[in-house]
Every structure is written in C-alpha cells, then in structure tokens.
Design an enzyme around this catalytic site. Sequence first.
Site, short mmCIF file in Angstrom:
data_model
loop_
_atom_site.label_atom_id
_atom_site.label_comp_id
_atom_site.label_asym_id
_atom_site.label_seq_id
_atom_site.Cartn_x
_atom_site.Cartn_y
_atom_site.Cartn_z
NE ARG A 71 -9.02 31.12 11.58
CZ ARG A 71 -7.80 31.36 11.98
NH1 ARG A 71 -6.93 31.95 11.17
NH2 ARG A 71 -7.40 31.03 13.19
CE1 TYR A 199 -12.74 24.66 9.00
CE2 TYR A 199 -11.70 26.80 8.64
CZ TYR A 199 -12.23 25.85 9.50
OH TYR A 199 -12.26 26.09 10.85
N GLY A 200 -15.14 26.47 6.31
CA GLY A 200 -15.91 27.58 6.88
C GLY A 200 -15.14 28.88 7.08
N GLY A 201 -14.02 28.81 7.81
CA GLY A 201 -13.28 30.02 8.14
C GLY A 201 -12.78 30.78 6.92
CE LYS A 208 -12.44 33.44 13.20
NZ LYS A 208 -12.49 33.82 14.62
CG HIS A 228 -10.63 36.52 17.64
ND1 HIS A 228 -9.49 35.73 17.64
CD2 HIS A 228 -11.65 35.68 17.36
CE1 HIS A 228 -9.82 34.47 17.37
NE2 HIS A 228 -11.13 34.42 17.19
CB SER A 250 -8.24 29.91 16.81
OG SER A 250 -8.26 31.08 16.06
CB CYS A 252 -7.56 29.65 23.80
SG CYS A 252 -5.89 29.55 23.18
N GLY A 253 -10.70 27.90 24.16
CA GLY A 253 -11.82 27.77 25.08
C GLY A 253 -12.75 28.98 25.10
CB THR A 255 -17.17 27.98 22.27
OG1 THR A 255 -16.74 28.53 21.02
CG2 THR A 255 -18.63 27.60 22.16
CG ASP A 279 -15.01 33.68 16.86
OD1 ASP A 279 -13.97 33.46 17.51
OD2 ASP A 279 -15.02 33.74 15.62
CG ASN A 373 -10.21 23.54 12.93
OD1 ASN A 373 -10.65 24.08 13.95
ND2 ASN A 373 -10.20 24.16 11.75
NE ARG A 375 -13.41 25.11 13.81
CZ ARG A 375 -13.08 26.30 14.31
NH1 ARG A 375 -13.99 27.09 14.81
NH2 ARG A 375 -11.83 26.69 14.34
NE ARG A 406 -4.41 26.02 23.81
CZ ARG A 406 -5.15 25.01 24.27
NH1 ARG A 406 -4.58 24.03 24.95
NH2 ARG A 406 -6.44 24.98 24.03
N GLY A 500 -16.05 25.74 34.14
CA GLY A 500 -16.95 26.53 34.99
C GLY A 500 -16.21 27.25 36.11
CG ASN A 502 -11.90 29.23 33.54
OD1 ASN A 502 -11.00 28.87 34.31
ND2 ASN A 502 -11.99 28.81 32.31
#
Length: 593
Positions: A71, A199-201, A208, A228, A250, A252-253, A255, A279, A373, A375, A406, A500, A502
Amino acid sequence: MIEVTNKKVLDWVNECKDFLKPKDIQWIDGSHAQLEAIRQLAVDTGEMVRLNEEKLPGCYYYKTDPKDTARDEKRTVIATTYEKDAGPTNNWVQKDEMYARMKPLFEGAMEGRTMYVIPYSMGAVGSDFAKIGIEITDSIYVVLSMNIMTRIGDPVIAQLNKGADFIKCLHSKAKVDAENKWIAHFPEDNTIWSINSAYGGNVLLGKKCFALRIGSWLGRKEGWLAEHMLILCIEAPNGVKKYVAAAFPSACGKTNLAMLIPPKHLKDAGYKIYTIGDDIAWLRIGDDGRLYAVNPENGFFGVAPGTNSKSNNNALMTTKKNTIYTNVCRNLDDNTVWWEGLEKDIPAPTNGLDWHGNPWNGQTAKERGAHPNSRFTAPAENCPSIAPEFFTGKGVPISAIIFGGRRAKSEPLICQSKNWEHGVFIGSKMSSETTAAANGAVGVVRHDPMAMLPFCGYHMGDYFQHWIDMGKKMTNPPKIFNVNWFRTNKAGKFIWPGFGDNLRVLLWALSRCEEPSTATETTTETPLGFIPTKEALDLTDINIPEDELNSILTLDKEIWKEEVAGLKQWYDKFDHLPDELIEELHKLEEALK
Ligand code: OXD
Ligand code: MN
C-alpha cells in the site's frame, strides 16, 4: 447475465467509458464460464501463471512491478471540500483539485483494453449490513481477485435493479507509473479513484478503500463503525459461543489470531475456535444494546511469508485451492510456490524464480525469494475454521474488543480498560513498530490508533468522538482490552510464545466479560487498567523464566512516563479531540507520578 436497469449505474458506466476509451466493455456476471474464460485470457497474455493443477488446483501466480508491492500511504488521498473533514492524519487534497489532477491521467487510459465492470457486495448480498460497490477496471487480476474477496455478479445486479445505492470505484493500472500513482477517496461523492498501481491493497477497492475509508465516513454519518478488526468465535467446552473483535496494525498476526488453533490441553478440554473475519469488521448496535459485527469481505488477502503449518495451518490449508499468489517465489520444478518461513522441511527451491522473476536457488543469502509483503488471495470458504455465522451476514454479538500493537518494551501482555471511555483512550494511544505492509521504513514506532491511522476516512478527532458516542448508545457495550504479543527479552527474543497460545490471554479477557467477572481477585489495578497476575492466566505447559513473565505482566512506570510524553506530542497534532480523552491522558499522567 441479468440486464442492468438501474439508470444511475448505466449513466455512470457510460460516462467512464467516454473518457477511458476502452476497446470494449465486459460486465462481470460472476458465472463460472465467464470467469474461466477470463482466467484463460490471463494465462494466454502472460498476466498470470496457472500453477500445478494437482497440488494447487485453481491457483494462479501473479507478480507486480517491483515499485508496486505494498500500500502506498503517501499517494493515498482523502479528497473533500474542506481540509478540516480529512483531519491532520490524512493526505488531504481539495476534491475539485484532485479530480482535475487525476482526470487527465484517466483520459484514454484504457485505449486498446477491455473495461471490466464488476458489481460487488460487501457483506452477504441483501443482508442488513451489506453495501454495494461497482468497480470499473482494466485489470484481469482485479476481476479475479474481487471474485475472491467480495460477492460479485448477478445477485448484486439484482439488488442494484431494485434501486440499491452504490459506491463508484474506478481503477486503471494505466502505465503503472509510480510517479503518477494515486489512490483517492471522495467520500462526499461515494467515489474512489485509483490509478497507476496493480498491488492489491491499492486496487481491490472493496477492501481498504471502501470497507474502511469510505465505510468509516458512512459509519459516522449513519451511526455504525467500520474497523480494521478480525472477528473470531470462541466456543467453550459447554458449547457457549463468545465473539471477539480485535484491531492490530498490518502484519501483526491478525490472520493468525483469527484462525488460531488452541494449544493441546485446551483443545482436549473442548475449546474450539471459528473464524469470522481476518481484517475488517462492520459493527452496528443491536436492539438489545449490544454491538454486532460482520466481516464484509469474502476472502483473505494474507501475508504469505511466515505462514506455515505451525504458525497458521488453517491459513495454509485455505490457500491450497482457488488462490492467487502475488510476489511469492516460484518453484519451477513442480510449478508451485514458496516463501520464507513456509516450512522447515521444505527448503528453498533449487530451480526457482524470485519475486522479481529472476532465477533463484536460495543460495544467495542476501536476496529473498518472496517479497516480505507477498500475499495470498484466498476464498474464506476454503478455511477449515470458517464459522457458519460468516455466511449468514447476520452479525455476531461482540463480548470483547482487543487492541494490540507490536511493541518490544512498553505494553504489557494484556491490560483491561476501566470502562468504555477509557477503552477508547486505550485505542487512541495505540502505537506499533511498522512492517512491510506499507511502503516506508520497517520497525519505526508510530502511533496507529485503533490500527486505523492509514484507513480512517475522516478527521480522527471526530472518529474518537464517534467511538465515545457509540458507547453512550449501548446498554451492554463490549469490554475493551489492549494486548501485546511482541515483548522481547534482553536477547531480543519474544517472551510470549504467541500463535495458538494467545488463546490463554483471550480466555482471561472473556472471563473478565462475565457478569460478575470470574477473575477479579487475581488482577492488579494499574494506571493503565487491570493486568492479570500470573495465577490468573492458564500457563499449563508454558515455560517462561519468572522475571520475564513478571516483566510482561507489570507496568514499568519509567517507560510509561516516556510513552505519555510521546502521546502528548501525538495528541498535539489534533486541533480537536474529545474531552474524555484529554481527561484520561491527564489521569494517566497523574497516576504515574
Ligand atoms: C492489509 C493491510 O493488507 O492492513 O490487510 O495492509
Ligand atoms: Mn489490514
């Protein structure tokens, strides 16, 4: 295909055709035959590569320009009449000026190309939360990706024909010219214009651009929230299901958390996790005074590197069919894909192509095979942990909202806010070390309130006020927490195992949402909120040195004095902020003295 009878739609498409000057127009009805023909065209023209039909059925590889891999926040614009509406955290350009800047770039941009018209729905078609967009594009990659990420085609046209409103989304890859790349939002006109990116984003405009930037603007106007956030369901051994929404910047885990696999003893005890979204969440207040959430998307646009059977087996399984891989490394021996951190026992291909498309065999230690990045774009229905609630689009009641970033040193593992207003303060002060999901330096701390800094379509001072106002309208609002999985020890290693495990932290949070709380007696009250003692957390089979564990479950006042100083500077950016937040900042400062 159903005939389009909505005059507003037809007029807008004609108007675009007149200045884009495509060779022809193709409406996307979403039929299997049509999409298959487009896939074949992508292969024939070299835009995409069909991967190994046995190992990765229905999967394709796609590569972007090396300058177009993330992005681009500097080139992302909120174009309104007045600057005050975009606020100090967005790139603002006066809207007429922005149209005037971009119009010449779009003039004739589709000459010799097909103009695709994609009607799409964010949210299950026709559901209470759903909203419609139409994306015009000259990119096959966009057509095929929108087919994964949203609900497209005839059912949406049927809604439009009934008079449904829509967001006008215009994209052209044009010359993929980095110097003339713009991703512009015109929220006053329900319009998005994106040019010179692939690019996707920047180009999958439902994500977004619509679901967050335009969505947040609409949410304020109409009384709901576009966030988000991932959404997950935790089913306890007694069968009771609770829902959590969580916002992280973005990469930071998100998914991973959305698809987490419980540690063995919790799985054996009967805990189950279901994924609703990874997301984006659209949240509305229900008649019962609770907050309900849907995931408006239909697929996952996840970061590939680091995805493996240990970190996120559900995501890995999701990508095994009907997936588009972007900027990963190709393995030419078996026509599959590879990325850093795929699997310890799957070495880098000896006969591969790196993300630039150059021959690569994993021997050049300095170069990466896959872009950091890179994807996968994968259908949500592939996900082994997908929740039945995902498909209904009805909305699930949220018990806990989790914010997180983070941060190597400051934020504790988890901290519960004192009430809704304090929770909004906790969200407003969020900060995180930057990642590769956006262009720019990686690892720099930046404030990213509610993980919405790059995605809030209006003045963030007004956004915080909207959050406070939403709280006032709920009789039973979710409890708000902050987490940090990323604290490091003296050797620079992560202290908390994450992934896991978490779930242990989420279970504590949910126990705090019970009325009355089942965990109060083992909690420390700090200036920042409530932190569990180590006895309050399920630490079965976890081995963390005592001093390190203590360090992530306490508040270091000296570090926090510095954080407050940084926060004050951050707040100084805003010409207006809700009084409630200024008050909370003041209280925190006093309590740290
Ligand atoms: C994303 C992002 O792609 O946040 O989800 O950058
Ligand atoms: Mn995201």
